[in-house]
Design a protein around this motif. Sequence first.
Motif, short mmCIF file in Angstrom:
data_model
loop_
_atom_site.label_atom_id
_atom_site.label_comp_id
_atom_site.label_asym_id
_atom_site.label_seq_id
_atom_site.Cartn_x
_atom_site.Cartn_y
_atom_site.Cartn_z
N LYS A 4 0.81 -1.37 -0.40
CA LYS A 4 -0.03 0.08 -0.15
C LYS A 4 0.58 0.92 0.16
N GLU A 5 2.07 1.44 0.42
CA GLU A 5 2.95 2.23 0.70
C GLU A 5 3.48 2.87 -0.23
N GLU A 7 2.43 1.90 -3.47
CA GLU A 7 1.43 2.22 -4.14
C GLU A 7 0.92 3.99 -4.09
N GLN A 8 0.84 3.71 -2.70
CA GLN A 8 1.27 6.16 -3.10
C GLN A 8 2.04 6.16 -3.24
#
Length: 338
Positions: A4-5, A7-8
């Motif tokens: 998720k990180e 992806e940011q």
Amino acid sequence: MNNKEMEQIQALQKEITFSGAFSARGNHKQGSGSSGFANQSEKLENQVSTRFNMASGSQVFTAVAVCHLIEEGKLEFDTLLKDCLDITFPYFDEDITVKHLLLHTSGIPDYFEEETVRAYEDMWIQKPMYRMRKASDYLPLFQQKNMVSPVEAMFHANHAGYILLGLIIEQVSGMECSDYISQHVLQKAGMKDTGYFKLDELPERTAAGYIETKEGGFKTNQYSIPIKGGPDRGAYTTASDMVLFWEMLMGYKLLSEEMTTAFLEPRVSLSEYISYGYVGYIERKETEVVKYILMGYDPGTNFRSFYRLDQSLAVAVCSNKEEGAHEMIKKIEEVCIK
């Protein structure tokens, strides 16, 4: 960093069309990535292992080299310029010391006032960039000029001061500055992909720098920066090598513990939260140091790096365009410390 990180960060890369690479490593987070093209014509993509020009971010290597000579007893911070360099500067104050040059408080004229990076590009129209191969080539640009302020009167980022530090390294060591730095700083740190490369002899995995044109396209920076980097700017590195540099510095592998402490100490207050030291810019929270910051900007080059103490976190962002590194390193820090 988790998926998720990452992806940011990747979303921001796409949003700002970032061209470059990043690397981060600390107690709790690590990650790396790249986007854009090292060579736009051939559509060769940037990789984490791609080398980028650091612009003035590489002044930190010169500063470490000077401190190494001081540790060896060949110089002192208070050594006068006139006592360690056999070159005449008719209008310079005789009280200028090595310390003043390191901290940008000497008051000497610069060879270029950085209003914009484009003005730096224009500078090489009258002074051909292909002649700028060693530190002494810069002397005619500032040697006969007057002081711009009294010694220690103000902080003013000054590349000429680091040219002088490079010349001091050469006189004291008997080696060309880039060779001395390579041997006593880069090799010592294990930075195998970092060096001072000539634009007409670039090694493999080196990104071309790109400048946006008035028409909205891009051109390379091969005629817009000196042909070879020197003590004030222009070394090439990878993002992972810069993370390694911070780790080696903080682990007392480059300088002794005593000298490292002196190297990292805030010495010139620039604002309520920012100071300057031999290491570069320093962010403070009251009296406590938060992080050490390096940055560099040249035509076709954008570099940012920091070491954050509370996380033992080293981050480096290298770009072969003029924008994007600041936005990227801000997002990476946000992801790593939340």
